[in-house]
Design an enzyme around this catalytic site. Structure first.
Site, PDB file in Angstrom:
ATOM      1  N   TYR A 153       0.851  -1.209   0.000  1.00 28.92           N
ATOM      2  CA  TYR A 153       0.000   0.000   0.000  1.00 28.92           C
ATOM      3  C   TYR A 153       0.887   1.259   0.000  1.00 28.92           C
ATOM      4  CZ  TYR A 153      -3.529   3.402   1.470  1.00 28.92           C
ATOM      5  OH  TYR A 153      -4.356   4.507   1.535  1.00 28.92           O
ATOM      6  N   LYS A 157       1.225   4.371  -2.820  1.00 30.08           N
ATOM      7  CA  LYS A 157       0.971   5.796  -2.545  1.00 30.08           C
ATOM      8  C   LYS A 157       2.242   6.637  -2.709  1.00 30.08           C
ATOM      9  CE  LYS A 157      -3.457   5.434  -1.730  1.00 30.08           C
ATOM     10  NZ  LYS A 157      -4.463   6.061  -2.597  1.00 30.08           N
TER      11      LYS A 157
HETATM   12  N1  LIG Z   1      -9.567   5.590   4.903  1.00 31.68           N
HETATM   13  C1  LIG Z   1      -8.285   5.839   5.154  1.00 31.68           C
HETATM   14  O1  LIG Z   1      -7.775   5.563   6.269  1.00 31.68           O
HETATM   15  C2  LIG Z   1      -7.437   6.498   4.094  1.00 31.68           C
HETATM   16  C3  LIG Z   1      -6.261   7.152   4.494  1.00 31.68           C
HETATM   17  C4  LIG Z   1      -5.462   7.735   3.519  1.00 31.68           C
HETATM   18  C5  LIG Z   1      -5.834   7.655   2.191  1.00 31.68           C
HETATM   19  N2  LIG Z   1      -6.975   7.013   1.828  1.00 31.68           N
HETATM   20  C6  LIG Z   1      -7.286   6.925   0.394  1.00 31.68           C
HETATM   21  O2  LIG Z   1      -8.558   7.504   0.158  1.00 31.68           O
HETATM   22  C7  LIG Z   1      -9.129   6.905  -1.014  1.00 31.68           C
HETATM   23  C8  LIG Z   1     -10.579   6.513  -0.712  1.00 31.68           C
HETATM   24  O3  LIG Z   1     -10.569   5.481   0.265  1.00 31.68           O
HETATM   25  P1  LIG Z   1     -11.757   5.243   1.316  1.00 31.68           P
HETATM   26  O4  LIG Z   1     -11.160   5.365   2.653  1.00 31.68           O
HETATM   27  O5  LIG Z   1     -12.927   6.043   0.963  1.00 31.68           O
HETATM   28  O6  LIG Z   1     -12.021   3.699   1.060  1.00 31.68           O
HETATM   29  P2  LIG Z   1     -13.362   2.904   0.710  1.00 31.68           P
HETATM   30  O7  LIG Z   1     -14.473   3.378   1.564  1.00 31.68           O
HETATM   31  O8  LIG Z   1     -12.998   1.469   0.771  1.00 31.68           O
HETATM   32  O9  LIG Z   1     -13.649   3.333  -0.798  1.00 31.68           O
HETATM   33  C9  LIG Z   1     -12.818   2.930  -1.840  1.00 31.68           C
HETATM   34  C10 LIG Z   1     -13.501   3.270  -3.145  1.00 31.68           C
HETATM   35  O10 LIG Z   1     -12.641   2.857  -4.214  1.00 31.68           O
HETATM   36  C11 LIG Z   1     -13.396   2.021  -5.091  1.00 31.68           C
HETATM   37  N3  LIG Z   1     -12.579   1.003  -5.709  1.00 31.68           N
HETATM   38  C12 LIG Z   1     -11.677   0.171  -5.119  1.00 31.68           C
HETATM   39  N4  LIG Z   1     -11.164  -0.666  -6.034  1.00 31.68           N
HETATM   40  C13 LIG Z   1     -11.751  -0.351  -7.223  1.00 31.68           C
HETATM   41  C14 LIG Z   1     -11.647  -0.861  -8.521  1.00 31.68           C
HETATM   42  N5  LIG Z   1     -10.820  -1.864  -8.833  1.00 31.68           N
HETATM   43  N6  LIG Z   1     -12.409  -0.297  -9.492  1.00 31.68           N
HETATM   44  C15 LIG Z   1     -13.265   0.716  -9.215  1.00 31.68           C
HETATM   45  N7  LIG Z   1     -13.415   1.231  -7.984  1.00 31.68           N
HETATM   46  C16 LIG Z   1     -12.661   0.696  -7.006  1.00 31.68           C
HETATM   47  C17 LIG Z   1     -14.438   1.374  -4.180  1.00 31.68           C
HETATM   48  O11 LIG Z   1     -15.487   0.866  -4.948  1.00 31.68           O
HETATM   49  P3  LIG Z   1     -16.322  -0.425  -4.453  1.00 31.68           P
HETATM   50  O12 LIG Z   1     -17.362   0.139  -3.523  1.00 31.68           O
HETATM   51  O13 LIG Z   1     -16.871  -0.992  -5.693  1.00 31.68           O
HETATM   52  O14 LIG Z   1     -15.345  -1.340  -3.757  1.00 31.68           O
HETATM   53  C18 LIG Z   1     -14.838   2.549  -3.330  1.00 31.68           C
HETATM   54  O15 LIG Z   1     -15.716   3.390  -4.036  1.00 31.68           O
HETATM   55  C19 LIG Z   1      -8.239   5.721  -1.367  1.00 31.68           C
HETATM   56  O16 LIG Z   1      -7.389   6.075  -2.431  1.00 31.68           O
HETATM   57  C20 LIG Z   1      -7.434   5.509  -0.107  1.00 31.68           C
HETATM   58  O17 LIG Z   1      -6.182   4.901  -0.360  1.00 31.68           O
HETATM   59  C21 LIG Z   1      -7.795   6.438   2.747  1.00 31.68           C
END
Ligand SMILES: NC(=O)c1ccc[n+]([C@@H]2O[C@H](COP(=O)([O-])OP(=O)(O)OC[C@H]3O[C@@H](n4cnc5c(N)ncnc54)[C@H](OP(=O)(O)O)[C@@H]3O)[C@@H](O)[C@H]2O)c1
Length: 264
Positions: A153, A157
């Site tokens: 991961y 990033k």
């Molecule tokens: N939450 C944290 O702690 C955190 C911290 C730092 C950065 N981020 C970053 O923030 C961003 C959003 O994450 P989140 O926390 O909102 O996570 P999340 O709730 O799991 O949402 C992830 C999203 O990405 C989509 N996705 C994943 N794989 C995909 C694929 N192969 N094709 C199309 N869509 C896909 C998912 O769609 P589905 O619903 O279809 O799975 C969902 O809409 C990510 O880039 C993550 O790395 C998150």
């Protein structure tokens, strides 16, 4: 400031941070294209956001499939172009590197790094047609700090940050800017219960997705090329860059707790 200045594409729109961004971004959009894999969630979000007055389009598809990128490009063309691409879709896995399968490593890098690169490439001509346009890549504090259990991961990033910086410089004499927005831990489904429990024991603070979206909206108003969320985290990144032995030592102290959760 015009209320409907964005013609935007948002990936990962059905996730925790994605939905929060969609809700805050839509009122400032002429049109907004939401990408995700879950058609029911996309339809419900489209219905909810219709009241904002923005034209909301949805597209269901895997971000790792270049066919999805082509469909998105065609949709963006038919809606009158785009001036904002937010590469937000992402996935994570908390696992010892040695225990991750090759497929898991490749899958994660495909979704988090290769897909946003290829999608940006596919939409670049359209973005360059606009007087001002931008690509916002949603990275992470783990795009600056390598952390045990997250080798793949973090690599994705770090890579996305390198891509953002390189492309930003390559396009710096064009109308398109490329910027990197780095949340810290956030309460969304991307973090398993094990990760949430570990974060609590490590006293790692977590933000709400709504707060992250609000900070992103503020970031959109600036010209800063990157933004890290969390004062403590930003300081840790600073120390990691200047005096990496200090974070090495701090993380070594946390390793027994991290390994306990890696075994769960
Ligand atoms: N939450 C944290 O702690 C955190 C911290 C730092 C950065 N981020 C970053 O923030 C961003 C959003 O994450 P989140 O926390 O909102 O996570 P999340 O709730 O799991 O949402 C992830 C999203 O990405 C989509 N996705 C994943 N794989 C995909 C694929 N192969 N094709 C199309 N869509 C896909 C998912 O769609 P589905 O619903 O279809 O799975 C969902 O809409 C990510 O880039 C993550 O790395 C998150």
């Amino acid at each position: 400031m015009p209320q409907n200045r964005y013609k935007a594409v948002l990936t990962g729109a059905t996730g925790g941070i994605g939905q929060a961004i969609a809700r805050q971004l839509a009122p400032q959009c002429e049109h907004l294209i939401l990408l995700g894999r879950n058609e029911a969630k996309l339809a419900s979000l489209q219905q909810e956001l219709a009241a904002t007055g923005a034209k909301i389009e949805v597209l269901a598809g895997d971000i790792g499939d270049t066919h999805t990128h082509q469909r998105l490009e065609a949709l963006a063309k038919s809606t009158g172009g785009i001036n904002l691409l937010i590469n937000n879709a992402g996935t994570s896995q908390f696992k010892s590197f040695n225990e991750q399968s090759s497929d898991e490593i490749q899958g994660l890098l495909n979704t988090n790094l290769l897909a946003p690169m290829l999608l940006s490439k596919c939409l670049l001509d359209l973005l360059q047609k606009e007087a001002k346009a931008e690509i916002i890549n949603i990275g992470s504090i783990f795009g600056y700090i390598g952390f045990p259990g997250f080798a793949t991961y973090c690599s994705s990033k770090f890579g996305l940050r390198g891509f953002s910086q390189s492309l930003r410089r390559e396009l710096s004499d064009t109308s398109v800017s490329v910027r990197y927005f780095a949340p810290r831990a956030t309460k969304t489904p991307i973090n398993s219960d094990t990760v949430m429990q570990m974060n609590a024991e490590l006293k790692t603070e977590s933000d709400t997705p709504e707060y992250v979206a609000t900070e992103l909206m503020k970031f959109l108003q600036t010209n800063a090329w990157e933004k890290k969320l969390g004062g403590k985290e930003a300081f840790f990144v600073f120390m990691n860059q200047l005096f990496p032995k200090l974070p090495d030592k701090a993380i070594l102290g946390q390793l027994p707790i991290i390994k306990k959760y890696l075994k769960k």
